[in-house]
Design a protein around this motif. Structure first.
Motif, PDB file in Angstrom:
ATOM      1  N   ILE A 149       0.842  -1.205   0.000  1.00  0.00           N
ATOM      2  CA  ILE A 149       0.000   0.000   0.000  1.00  0.00           C
ATOM      3  C   ILE A 149       0.876   1.252   0.000  1.00  0.00           C
ATOM      4  N   LEU A 190      -4.371   4.231  -6.766  1.00  0.00           N
ATOM      5  CA  LEU A 190      -5.292   3.175  -6.325  1.00  0.00           C
ATOM      6  C   LEU A 190      -6.708   3.502  -6.772  1.00  0.00           C
ATOM      7  N   GLY A 196     -10.451   1.990  -7.650  1.00  0.00           N
ATOM      8  CA  GLY A 196     -11.620   2.667  -7.099  1.00  0.00           C
ATOM      9  C   GLY A 196     -12.331   1.742  -6.135  1.00  0.00           C
ATOM     10  N   ARG A 197     -13.647   1.688  -6.227  1.00  0.00           N
ATOM     11  CA  ARG A 197     -14.434   0.776  -5.406  1.00  0.00           C
ATOM     12  C   ARG A 197     -14.988  -0.372  -6.267  1.00  0.00           C
ATOM     13  N   PHE A 236     -13.796  -6.462  -3.236  1.00  0.00           N
ATOM     14  CA  PHE A 236     -13.338  -5.357  -4.073  1.00  0.00           C
ATOM     15  C   PHE A 236     -12.057  -5.779  -4.811  1.00  0.00           C
ATOM     16  N   ILE A 256      -9.399  -4.175  -5.242  1.00  0.00           N
ATOM     17  CA  ILE A 256      -8.192  -3.827  -4.491  1.00  0.00           C
ATOM     18  C   ILE A 256      -7.822  -4.940  -3.510  1.00  0.00           C
ATOM     19  N   LEU A 304      -4.283  -6.989  -3.636  1.00  0.00           N
ATOM     20  CA  LEU A 304      -3.363  -7.044  -2.488  1.00  0.00           C
ATOM     21  C   LEU A 304      -3.074  -8.488  -2.100  1.00  0.00           C
ATOM     22  N   ALA A 325     -10.322   3.345  -2.062  1.00  0.00           N
ATOM     23  CA  ALA A 325      -9.555   2.115  -2.330  1.00  0.00           C
ATOM     24  C   ALA A 325      -8.425   1.956  -1.315  1.00  0.00           C
ATOM     25  N   GLN A 326      -7.751   3.055  -0.992  1.00  0.00           N
ATOM     26  CA  GLN A 326      -6.647   2.957  -0.027  1.00  0.00           C
ATOM     27  C   GLN A 326      -7.178   2.582   1.361  1.00  0.00           C
ATOM     28  N   ILE A 342      -9.894   0.842   2.001  1.00  0.00           N
ATOM     29  CA  ILE A 342     -10.259  -0.581   1.927  1.00  0.00           C
ATOM     30  C   ILE A 342      -8.997  -1.430   2.026  1.00  0.00           C
ATOM     31  N   ALA A 343      -7.951  -0.984   1.348  1.00  0.00           N
ATOM     32  CA  ALA A 343      -6.700  -1.745   1.342  1.00  0.00           C
ATOM     33  C   ALA A 343      -6.150  -1.904   2.761  1.00  0.00           C
ATOM     34  N   PHE A 344      -6.110  -0.829   3.511  1.00  0.00           N
ATOM     35  CA  PHE A 344      -5.601  -0.930   4.889  1.00  0.00           C
ATOM     36  C   PHE A 344      -6.485  -1.852   5.732  1.00  0.00           C
ATOM     37  N   GLU A 364      -8.257  -4.335   4.645  1.00  0.00           N
ATOM     38  CA  GLU A 364      -8.057  -5.716   4.187  1.00  0.00           C
ATOM     39  C   GLU A 364      -6.780  -6.300   4.803  1.00  0.00           C
ATOM     40  N   ASP A 390     -15.908  -0.370   4.788  1.00  0.00           N
ATOM     41  CA  ASP A 390     -15.541  -0.592   3.379  1.00  0.00           C
ATOM     42  C   ASP A 390     -16.759  -0.515   2.473  1.00  0.00           C
TER      43      ASP A 390
END
Lengths: 389, 389
Positions: free
Chosen positions: A236, A244, A249-250, A266, A268, A272, B192-193, B195-197, B199, B296
């Protein structure tokens, strides 16, 4: 397939398909920790030919999870070299013109001595018995390789991120051996936030019961789940929020409706998870601990009584410092601190901030302005140095 | 000490020391996932007194790891309420003047129905058998509590971060029941960022073998190591780089020299480890999964055919939107999108961006400008509404 990849990665750690230079008891590596590492070995790749006066060598320093396979197919993953966008015949770092060297850093796992290497005293992998390694140690080992290759002075030392730290350390430790230096997307120290992210990664690895206090190789285990989490968190930080957003996006993964569950919903998330899983196949968990630690310890000013300028006093090296606008891991401010120190030291510096939304990883990607800047700098320096094209 | 704290936390999940409202089979909670939750309960705290015309009620919505203990000593940790800087007699949210309600959200673990609650069908904790919860579900449950308290219209709904998402959802779902709304350090969607964290945090929990596919409570285990890693990663996002630099920099922990090891060497490492360890004592790992998922999923525009403005069409609610300059988790840009939509919907909006280097967590801290802005907004609105002081 995956298992054979892991086996291949294990083989590369001790018997790499790269060239290897071994240093015996007569040539120990002095470590910043006050210990010595001996015997030790460095695995490396070279591209192009050294010219007659040995003046056309470029050393490329790799980043945290990079390796020596800068411009050839990777022996474990089968993917192209990590900097083929920049390095190759006719490219910006032109292997028809320059003799390019890239060495796996000490502490890594692609053939240079690291925690997955066999400890000659025990016949078992070092694990956490390997002393802690610093950026300066990596550079000292590289200098011994450069000696071995019979090269007195490097035309250039180039690298991004952890590679950029090595570039700065090279310029500070061996100013007479570095004609030009190109530190990219880096800084002269690791910030508190950078240390924090690395610490999360290390804790994720150490929380995995398969880590076994670092002795997992003895039991044939690998803390893959913890290492995957570490990689996900780190990944990240390599990207920017705008990138990102643009890329993912979403957007939902393979579906049009929410499923209301904990699977990767999602895109993303899938992305990941994929980053985590593929990383684990090719990288040793203990190496991840050692190399993140090396970056955390890096503080070039502290190595010079707290004055970054003193790291470069009297230097004749020409610098090209490069940062990227959306890099929040090594923001432009960190590069600017290096540039100010270089200016104060009276060094010759070009400073280029590249406008991009691709974050820290921009240094690995096809960024025409970045490539043009490095290309222009090297061409001009080569002309000054009388290196024929 | 620690074990008794964990036991206390377990008790609070099913038999909280807060007030509790239970909704039986006649009053199921309709969930966005298409299912219903029944029976269910909401644990809540109130402060101050409801006035005769029931016009002085303020609902405070808590953030991801917050709870209903906004202005009283926490029953598990023994620490002051999480928003005592703002809420209390004579404070900005004046409990001498307002009737303040704060409810533990559905999906959490401090007494409202969540994954640690007993599933009446099996007599065992829900674990992952609890349906996935959304922000809208939390708000629906709160509306049923507000009904239960005999309150038709709230003078204000106020909250930060995930609490701010609930504020926006309240204003969109029940416009006639919300006189004023104060969404703080939040946005109308999770990026998105973000959500990434989240996840990464979920993967850290799920990677812990003590998680047991979510059924750890049955076996008396808790995936504390994974949850601590999740908390550490999240905690970095709550702070700003400048604040980390100011507070910790590269300072060493209890020593003057590097030790060259993997213990907590830098203060930032000790601090993060402490954040992880103390969190695990008071919070349920599955609740962490559910609440991060709820955030999210939040996308208020998507709930209104992709048009955020439509979420607020015709609203008479007065808004005070607050963001913080150094908040990179919910940057000002996200608040600005909300403000633009409110403007387009013809709503009455004040927008305040507070200059601070304390990052996302600034909304929990003593930030005089922030408190003055909210205080001024509430005072003026109370005067308009004829609420006597």
């Amino acid at each position: 397939m995956t298992r054979s990849r892991v086996a291949k990665a294990r083989d590369e750690a001790n018997e790499p398909s790269s060239q290897v230079v071994r240093f015996g008891p007569d040539k120990p590596l002095k470590l910043a920790a006050g210990l010595t590492l001996s015997p030790f070995q460095t695995a490396y790749q070279t591209y192009g030919s050294l010219n007659d006066d040995r003046s056309n060598a470029i050393l490329i320093c790799h980043a945290l999870t990079g390796d020596q396979h800068v411009a050839n197919t990777h022996p474990v993953t089968g993917k192209p070299g990590w900097w083929e966008a920049l390095v190759g015949p006719g490219r910006v770092i032109d292997t028809d013109r320059f003799f390019v060297i890239c060495a796996n850093v000490i502490g890594s796992c692609l053939g240079s001595t690291g925690p997955a290497s066999l400890n000659p005293e025990t016949g078992e992998p070092y694990g956490l018995n390997l002393p802690v390694i610093t950026i300066k140690d990596m550079v000292r080992a590289q200098a011994m390789l450069v000696d071995h290759l019979g090269i007195e002075r490097l035309f250039s030392v180039i690298g991004g991120s952890m590679g950029g730290m090595q570039v700065l350390e090279w310029a500070a430790s061996f100013p007479d051996r570095v004609l030009t230096a190109v530190p990219v997307a880096t800084g002269a120290r690791h910030t508190a936030q950078n240390i924090a992210f690395h610490e999360v990664g290390r804790q994720a690895v150490m929380a995995d019961p398969d880590w076994h206090g670092g002795a997992y190789l003895k039991s044939g285990k690998h803390p893959g789940k913890g290492l995957a989490v570490a990689r996900m968190a780190a990944h990240i930080t390599y990207l920017s929020e705008p990138a990102l957003h643009r890329k993912f996006g979403r957007n939902l993964q393979d579906r049009e409706q929410l499923t209301f569950g904990f699977d990767a919903e999602f895109q993303i998330e899938s992305y990941l998870r994929h980053q985590g899983i593929t990383f684990v196949d090719r990288f040793d968990a203990n190496s991840y601990l050692y190399l993140t630690r090396a970056m955390d310890y890096f503080d070039l000013a502290a190595e010079h009584d707290g004055h970054l300028t003193r790291a470069f006093t009297g230097t004749k090296t020409r610098f090209c410092v490069v940062s990227f606008t959306s890099d929040w891991l090594f923001p432009t401010e960190e590069s600017r601190m290096v540039v100010h120190a270089l200016n104060a030291a009276g060094a010759s510096v070009s400073f280029v901030e590249i406008e991009t939304d691709r974050g820290h990883d921009a240094f690995l990607l096809d960024e025409p302005e970045f490539h043009a800047a490095v290309g222009g700098f090297l061409k001009s320096a080569a002309r000054n140095a009388g290196i024929s094209s």
